[in-house]
Design an enzyme around this catalytic site. Sequence first.
Site, PDB file in Angstrom:
ATOM      1  NE  ARG A 168      -4.006  -2.005   0.511  1.00 58.55           N
ATOM      2  CZ  ARG A 168      -4.094  -3.246   0.014  1.00 58.55           C
ATOM      3  NH1 ARG A 168      -3.167  -3.693  -0.813  1.00 58.55           N
ATOM      4  NH2 ARG A 168      -5.116  -4.004   0.321  1.00 58.55           N
ATOM      5  CB  SER A 217      -8.578  -1.938   4.544  1.00 65.08           C
ATOM      6  OG  SER A 217      -9.056  -3.120   3.970  1.00 65.08           O
ATOM      7  CD  GLU A 299      -5.081  -0.395   3.162  1.00 65.95           C
ATOM      8  OE1 GLU A 299      -4.728  -1.308   3.931  1.00 65.95           O
ATOM      9  OE2 GLU A 299      -5.686  -0.583   2.098  1.00 65.95           O
TER      10      GLU A 299
HETATM   11  C1  LIG Z   1     -15.233  -0.224  -0.890  1.00 74.84           C
HETATM   12  C2  LIG Z   1     -13.741  -0.072  -1.075  1.00 74.84           C
HETATM   13  C3  LIG Z   1     -12.955  -1.202  -1.256  1.00 74.84           C
HETATM   14  C4  LIG Z   1     -11.568  -1.082  -1.424  1.00 74.84           C
HETATM   15  N1  LIG Z   1     -10.827  -2.218  -1.617  1.00 74.84           N
HETATM   16  C5  LIG Z   1      -9.503  -2.111  -1.862  1.00 74.84           C
HETATM   17  C6  LIG Z   1      -8.712  -3.296  -2.128  1.00 74.84           C
HETATM   18  O1  LIG Z   1      -9.195  -4.404  -2.151  1.00 74.84           O
HETATM   19  N2  LIG Z   1      -7.402  -3.130  -2.368  1.00 74.84           N
HETATM   20  C7  LIG Z   1      -6.810  -1.909  -2.358  1.00 74.84           C
HETATM   21  O2  LIG Z   1      -5.602  -1.834  -2.601  1.00 74.84           O
HETATM   22  N3  LIG Z   1      -7.530  -0.779  -2.098  1.00 74.84           N
HETATM   23  C8  LIG Z   1      -8.843  -0.861  -1.844  1.00 74.84           C
HETATM   24  N4  LIG Z   1      -9.581   0.275  -1.589  1.00 74.84           N
HETATM   25  C9  LIG Z   1      -8.895   1.576  -1.453  1.00 74.84           C
HETATM   26  C10 LIG Z   1      -8.784   2.398  -2.739  1.00 74.84           C
HETATM   27  O3  LIG Z   1      -9.784   2.057  -3.667  1.00 74.84           O
HETATM   28  C11 LIG Z   1      -7.410   2.237  -3.390  1.00 74.84           C
HETATM   29  O4  LIG Z   1      -6.388   2.683  -2.519  1.00 74.84           O
HETATM   30  C12 LIG Z   1      -7.311   3.016  -4.701  1.00 74.84           C
HETATM   31  O5  LIG Z   1      -6.132   2.637  -5.366  1.00 74.84           O
HETATM   32  C13 LIG Z   1      -7.326   4.533  -4.511  1.00 74.84           C
HETATM   33  O6  LIG Z   1      -7.509   5.115  -5.785  1.00 74.84           O
HETATM   34  P1  LIG Z   1      -8.193   6.547  -5.934  1.00 74.84           P
HETATM   35  O7  LIG Z   1      -8.216   6.888  -7.372  1.00 74.84           O
HETATM   36  O8  LIG Z   1      -9.511   6.585  -5.234  1.00 74.84           O
HETATM   37  O9  LIG Z   1      -7.140   7.466  -5.169  1.00 74.84           O
HETATM   38  P2  LIG Z   1      -7.406   8.583  -4.055  1.00 74.84           P
HETATM   39  O10 LIG Z   1      -8.083   7.986  -2.872  1.00 74.84           O
HETATM   40  O11 LIG Z   1      -8.038   9.788  -4.665  1.00 74.84           O
HETATM   41  O12 LIG Z   1      -5.903   8.939  -3.657  1.00 74.84           O
HETATM   42  C14 LIG Z   1      -5.110   7.993  -2.978  1.00 74.84           C
HETATM   43  C15 LIG Z   1      -3.635   8.393  -3.097  1.00 74.84           C
HETATM   44  O13 LIG Z   1      -3.254   8.273  -4.462  1.00 74.84           O
HETATM   45  C16 LIG Z   1      -2.719   9.507  -4.915  1.00 74.84           C
HETATM   46  N5  LIG Z   1      -3.101   9.673  -6.324  1.00 74.84           N
HETATM   47  C17 LIG Z   1      -4.316   9.469  -6.889  1.00 74.84           C
HETATM   48  N6  LIG Z   1      -4.256   9.727  -8.202  1.00 74.84           N
HETATM   49  C18 LIG Z   1      -2.997  10.122  -8.473  1.00 74.84           C
HETATM   50  C19 LIG Z   1      -2.317  10.543  -9.646  1.00 74.84           C
HETATM   51  N7  LIG Z   1      -2.920  10.632 -10.840  1.00 74.84           N
HETATM   52  N8  LIG Z   1      -1.011  10.866  -9.538  1.00 74.84           N
HETATM   53  C20 LIG Z   1      -0.368  10.783  -8.349  1.00 74.84           C
HETATM   54  N9  LIG Z   1      -0.955  10.404  -7.206  1.00 74.84           N
HETATM   55  C21 LIG Z   1      -2.250  10.068  -7.274  1.00 74.84           C
HETATM   56  C22 LIG Z   1      -3.315  10.583  -4.029  1.00 74.84           C
HETATM   57  O14 LIG Z   1      -2.485  11.733  -3.979  1.00 74.84           O
HETATM   58  C23 LIG Z   1      -3.347   9.849  -2.708  1.00 74.84           C
HETATM   59  O15 LIG Z   1      -2.058   9.898  -2.141  1.00 74.84           O
HETATM   60  C24 LIG Z   1     -10.962   0.186  -1.406  1.00 74.84           C
HETATM   61  C25 LIG Z   1     -11.774   1.336  -1.241  1.00 74.84           C
HETATM   62  C26 LIG Z   1     -13.142   1.214  -1.069  1.00 74.84           C
HETATM   63  C27 LIG Z   1     -13.979   2.449  -0.916  1.00 74.84           C
END
Ligand SMILES: Cc1cc2nc3c(=O)[nH]c(=O)nc-3n(C[C@H](O)[C@H](O)[C@H](O)COP(=O)(O)OP(=O)(O)OC[C@H]3O[C@@H](n4cnc5c(N)ncnc54)[C@H](O)[C@@H]3O)c2cc1C
Length: 322
Positions: A168, A217, A299
């Site tokens: 992560r 999580s 996380e």
């Molecule tokens: C119901 C649910 C289930 C989930 N299950 C999982 C799972 O099974 N496994 C898992 O790993 N995660 C899981 N997650 C967490 C989440 O979906 C992941 O961490 C996902 O990768 C975050 O992506 P995001 O686009 O929403 O990023 P954000 O939440 O918007 O940002 C997260 C981080 O990524 C950075 N970021 C985003 N986009 C960019 C970019 N273009 N350039 C640079 N940095 C960037 C942000 O600055 C921040 O630091 C879950 C979330 C939910 C709500």
Amino acid sequence: MMRDWPDLRGRLTPHKPLSDLTWLRVGGPADVLVQPADLEDLCRFMARLPGDVPVFPMGVGSNLIVRDGGLRAAVIRLGRGFNGIEVAGNRVTAGAAALDAHVAKRAAEAGVDLTFLRTIPGSIGGAVRMNAGCYGSYVADVLVSARAVTRGGEVITLTPADLNLRYRQSDLPEGCVLVEATFEGPAGDPQALAERMAAQLKKRDETQPTRDRSAGSTFRNPAGFSSTGRDDDVHDLKAWKVIDAAGLRGARLGGAQMSEKHSNFMINTGDATAADLEGLGEQVRKKVYDSSGITLEWEIMRVGEPAPDDAGERHAETTKET
Ligand SMILES: Cc1cc2nc3c(=O)[nH]c(=O)nc-3n(C[C@H](O)[C@H](O)[C@H](O)COP(=O)(O)OP(=O)(O)OC[C@H]3O[C@@H](n4cnc5c(N)ncnc54)[C@H](O)[C@@H]3O)c2cc1C
């Protein structure tokens, strides 16, 4: 602070509340929300943005608590100009704004197995930054390279080694915005891949509060014990188990709750503030530590400033990611 922001062909929205843009539906305003039209627009904006302005790239907010006072930063959110998906052989190249689920489906149709992305609700930028994964596969297993725009507006290519992907986490240079990633997945039969994704969706719905407002999580699974001689990134001691053992399934603070369905999922039951969510998380960490000696690590990323009336109470940090 009032500023003149550099021109953008896309959309610039000063003082934009971020609550609508996060899965948990909390978060105060960004100084400015920047939605560039395309790569050239993003590069020009970054090059012209005064060096003292922090840049915060945001995906679809599925792993974020933005605090109630908002973010003193230019928040970059990529959209249509960055969501293309192309498949060539076993390689899939996707824009950072493409949703993980769309990428998994397009790849599966072309016979490439990126099925683990199907149930992760984020975007490709967030997936690379967080080394997202589930069901035993992670971005680190399939990433070939990523492209990013530096704080100074240059386009660079990053290898997995540059990103140092781990549980992560990754090392992305400060202020860098990921714009594209290329993955290589194993070949698979499209029908079998579709069935696997359907099974994964079903499993999620059975075990996780997929219809509630959450950020996945809340805490990392505590690391395996080094004394066993295994790698430190063995995570078979589950966070939900230690939360359950401390009697905290269903615990509440204001509108925040540790889900009854999955005790490591924190949910906004309707009117939670970021302070409720973060405060509940900190209470859980303290009680788990007091009862088991285990320190849970967040996380979910918490970013931004507390609301003015919270200042100095719980959170001393500012825009720093924690
Ligand atoms: C119901 C649910 C289930 C989930 N299950 C999982 C799972 O099974 N496994 C898992 O790993 N995660 C899981 N997650 C967490 C989440 O979906 C992941 O961490 C996902 O990768 C975050 O992506 P995001 O686009 O929403 O990023 P954000 O939440 O918007 O940002 C997260 C981080 O990524 C950075 N970021 C985003 N986009 C960019 C970019 N273009 N350039 C640079 N940095 C960037 C942000 O600055 C921040 O630091 C879950 C979330 C939910 C709500």
